[in-house]
Design an enzyme around this catalytic site. Structure first.
Site, PDB file in Angstrom:
ATOM      1  N   THR A   1      63.618  89.657  79.291  1.00 11.83           N
ATOM      2  CA  THR A   1      63.683  88.888  78.041  1.00 11.83           C
ATOM      3  C   THR A   1      62.270  88.500  77.579  1.00 11.83           C
ATOM      4  O   THR A   1      61.303  88.594  78.349  1.00 11.83           O
ATOM      5  CB  THR A   1      64.467  87.571  78.269  1.00 11.83           C
ATOM      6  OG1 THR A   1      63.771  86.827  79.277  1.00 11.83           O
ATOM      7  CG2 THR A   1      65.900  87.827  78.720  1.00 11.83           C
TER       8      THR A   1
ATOM      9  N   ALA B   1      72.844  87.929  88.625  1.00  9.12           N
ATOM     10  CA  ALA B   1      71.422  88.252  88.829  1.00  9.12           C
ATOM     11  C   ALA B   1      70.893  89.030  87.628  1.00  9.12           C
ATOM     12  O   ALA B   1      70.911  90.259  87.607  1.00  9.12           O
ATOM     13  CB  ALA B   1      71.229  89.057  90.112  1.00  9.12           C
ATOM     14  N   GLY B   2      70.485  88.291  86.594  1.00  8.90           N
ATOM     15  CA  GLY B   2      69.918  88.905  85.389  1.00  8.90           C
ATOM     16  C   GLY B   2      68.416  88.781  85.449  1.00  8.90           C
ATOM     17  O   GLY B   2      67.742  89.574  86.118  1.00  8.90           O
TER      18      GLY B   2
ATOM     19  N   GLN C   1      66.622  90.527  53.771  1.00 10.61           N
ATOM     20  CA  GLN C   1      66.295  89.588  52.689  1.00 10.61           C
ATOM     21  C   GLN C   1      65.803  90.338  51.439  1.00 10.61           C
ATOM     22  O   GLN C   1      66.211  90.033  50.319  1.00 10.61           O
ATOM     23  CB  GLN C   1      65.221  88.600  53.187  1.00 10.61           C
ATOM     24  CG  GLN C   1      65.071  87.368  52.331  1.00 10.61           C
ATOM     25  CD  GLN C   1      66.303  86.462  52.377  1.00 10.61           C
ATOM     26  OE1 GLN C   1      67.132  86.593  53.273  1.00 10.61           O
ATOM     27  NE2 GLN C   1      66.435  85.600  51.403  1.00 10.61           N
TER      28      GLN C   1
ATOM     29  N   GLU D   1      65.458  94.891  79.747  1.00 10.61           N
ATOM     30  CA  GLU D   1      64.247  95.235  80.524  1.00 10.61           C
ATOM     31  C   GLU D   1      63.287  94.030  80.602  1.00 10.61           C
ATOM     32  O   GLU D   1      62.069  94.201  80.698  1.00 10.61           O
ATOM     33  CB  GLU D   1      63.603  96.514  79.990  1.00 10.61           C
ATOM     34  CG  GLU D   1      64.590  97.675  80.095  1.00 10.61           C
ATOM     35  CD  GLU D   1      64.025  99.054  79.925  1.00 10.61           C
ATOM     36  OE1 GLU D   1      62.854  99.254  80.255  1.00 10.61           O
ATOM     37  OE2 GLU D   1      64.787  99.939  79.475  1.00 10.61           O
TER      38      GLU D   1
ATOM     39  N   THR E   1      70.853  94.864  87.291  1.00 12.85           N
ATOM     40  CA  THR E   1      71.459  93.610  86.846  1.00 12.85           C
ATOM     41  C   THR E   1      72.872  93.409  87.409  1.00 12.85           C
ATOM     42  O   THR E   1      73.653  94.353  87.506  1.00 12.85           O
ATOM     43  CB  THR E   1      71.499  93.597  85.303  1.00 12.85           C
ATOM     44  OG1 THR E   1      70.160  93.755  84.843  1.00 12.85           O
ATOM     45  CG2 THR E   1      72.070  92.309  84.753  1.00 12.85           C
ATOM     46  N   GLU E   2      73.164  92.155  87.737  1.00  8.69           N
ATOM     47  CA  GLU E   2      74.500  91.800  88.226  1.00  8.69           C
ATOM     48  C   GLU E   2      74.992  90.592  87.443  1.00  8.69           C
ATOM     49  O   GLU E   2      74.186  89.893  86.813  1.00  8.69           O
ATOM     50  CB  GLU E   2      74.424  91.441  89.719  1.00  8.69           C
ATOM     51  CG  GLU E   2      73.941  92.601  90.557  1.00  8.69           C
ATOM     52  CD  GLU E   2      74.013  92.309  92.057  1.00  8.69           C
ATOM     53  OE1 GLU E   2      74.536  91.242  92.441  1.00  8.69           O
ATOM     54  OE2 GLU E   2      73.548  93.174  92.809  1.00  8.69           O
ATOM     55  N   PRO E   3      76.282  90.291  87.517  1.00  6.61           N
ATOM     56  CA  PRO E   3      76.785  89.113  86.793  1.00  6.61           C
ATOM     57  C   PRO E   3      75.995  87.852  87.147  1.00  6.61           C
ATOM     58  O   PRO E   3      75.719  87.031  86.288  1.00  6.61           O
ATOM     59  CB  PRO E   3      78.247  89.018  87.240  1.00  6.61           C
ATOM     60  CG  PRO E   3      78.620  90.424  87.599  1.00  6.61           C
ATOM     61  CD  PRO E   3      77.380  91.056  88.154  1.00  6.61           C
TER      62      PRO E   3
END
Ligand code: COS
Length: 379
Positions: free
Chosen positions: A365, A130-131, A336, A363, A126-128
């Site tokens: 979404t 490139a998620g 709850q 890993e 992951t990059e800033p």
């Protein structure tokens, strides 16, 4: 069709549960609140031969199947989601690509110490910018003599501050898109490999996650993992297995939320009787138990597909999607059931509620999981 676990799997679960009661659960609160990386627990896991569970003994692993590994992640996460994830990240994201794509020399040099627990591993994709769009990586690796020079920055890299080796993905040919990405083995201490800012997370707070910066970081050609341009495929295949691991983490968290809710509802007296006698609570518990069991079947089935050598990309995505959303729902219900006390720092369900969220994100979404499932059904 046999839904029973084998005696070996039952024994693994019993042993890990005992380990968790002794060493993991007692420090789970401090691991979260300080937060504190559970270094002693990782050492103990290594002593128990649990840092390379699904890899062959010849590479320092335990030579067990993937389901055994999944049961261990589930049980660890039931006690402490940080600990479960630390092991998952190491085993699925760092060891797997070395095992599957490494040369014999690379396996001996890196996989063996990882599986023996002499060091931890990390995975830097992951990059800033490139998620989810992992192919948009801006980190580059330029061929230079008998090596490559890496430049760029990675973010949200778990285990990086404690890893002995990091699998780093970088563009070797920007014109080729996904076919221009390559994977590199970058040992800690390589000049130009900088462990950046530590990130302060909402959940799994004891796990160490940071930026990783690459500034003229030179690695020898023999540290290229797989061939040039193989990086995207390596990352996707690695994440397929990792997603079963995250499903198991989510399953453990959801099981813990259910356990806490059953226990509390039998103890807590309102209107002169335990709240477990109220239909409102009973329905919540029944829904929780049903969804936890469904998560378990999906997760174990994905692990079974892996062990049988069957395709498991769709199964892993379904398991992660369902188990992570179940964990988020069940931890919400658990708070709850507990009412005000469940909202107080230091209470287990308050921690579970925060820990569950990340399983819907990392890993891949939930939205990516739906893309993978739909892609496999509609192609
Ligand atoms: N196994 C093997 N190969 C795979 C694969 C898999 N699971 N998934 C994709 N590929 C291959 C494809 O076969 C394709 O190869 P060909 O061009 O030879 O056919 C290539 O990779 C590109 O595939 P695709 O076009 O599907 O890629 P996209 O860029 O559209 O990406 C998603 C698809 C979104 C699914 C992918 O980028 C993804 O999973 N992103 C999430 C990344 C992630 O999980 N990040 C978290 C990092 S760790 S915390």
């Amino acid at each position: 069709m046999d839904f029973n676990l084998t005696e070996e799997h039952k024994l693994i679960r019993a042993n890990v549960r005992e380990f968790c009661e002794k060493y993991v659960a007692p420090i789970a609160e401090v691991t979260d609140s300080e937060p504190k990386f559970p270094a002693d627990t990782v050492k103990r896991l290594a002593e128990q031969d649990l840092l390379g569970i699904p890899y062959p003994a010849e590479y320092g692993g335990a030579g067990s199947d993937y389901l055994s590994y999944i049961i261990v992640i589930e049980e660890l996460s039931r006690a402490c989601a940080t600990t479960g994830f630390t092991l998952e990240c190491h085993t699925s994201l760092a060891c797997y690509p070395l095992f599957k794509f490494g040369t014999e020399e690379q396996k001996q040099k890196y996989l063996v110490p990882l599986c023996k627990g002499e060091m931890l591993g990390a995975f830097a994709l992951t990059e800033p910018g490139a998620g989810t769009d992992a192919a948009a990586a801006a980190t580059v690796a330029v061929k230079d003599g008998d090596g490559y020079v890496l430049n760029g920055s990675k973010i949200f890299i778990s285990n990086a501050p404690v890893a002995g080796v990091i699998i780093v993905f970088a563009m070797t040919d920007k014109t080729k898109g996904t076919k221009g990405i390559s994977a590199f083995i970058v040992p800690q201490g390589t000049p130009g490999l900088i462990i950046g800012k530590h990130l302060n997370k909402m959940g799994i707070r004891g796990s160490l996650t940071s930026e990783v910066l690459l500034k003229d970081c030179r690695v020898p050609e023999k540290n290229l993992l797989g061939g040039e341009g193989q990086g995207f495929k390596i990352a996707m295949m690695t994440l397929d297995g990792g997603r079963i691991g995250i499903a198991a983490q989510a399953l453990g968290i959801a099981q813990a939320a259910l356990d806490e809710s059953i226990h509390y509802s039998k103890e807590r007296v309102q209107f002169g009787k335990p709240i477990a006698s109220l239909q409102a609570i009973q329905w919540m518990i029944a829904n929780m138990a049903t969804e936890v069991e469904a998560s378990r079947f999906l997760t174990y089935h994905a692990a079974w597909c892996y062990d049988q050598g069957l395709p498991y990309s769709k199964e892993a995505a379904m398991a992660k999607l369902f188990a992570s959303e179940t964990a988020a729902r069940q931890t919400n219900r658990a708070v709850q059931v507990h009412g005000g006390i469940g909202f107080i720092k230091g209470h287990k369900v308050e921690r579970l509620y925060r820990d569950a969220k990340i399983t819907e994100i990392y890993e891949g979404t939930s939205e990516v999981m739906r893309m993978v499932v739909a892609g496999s059904l509609l192609r």
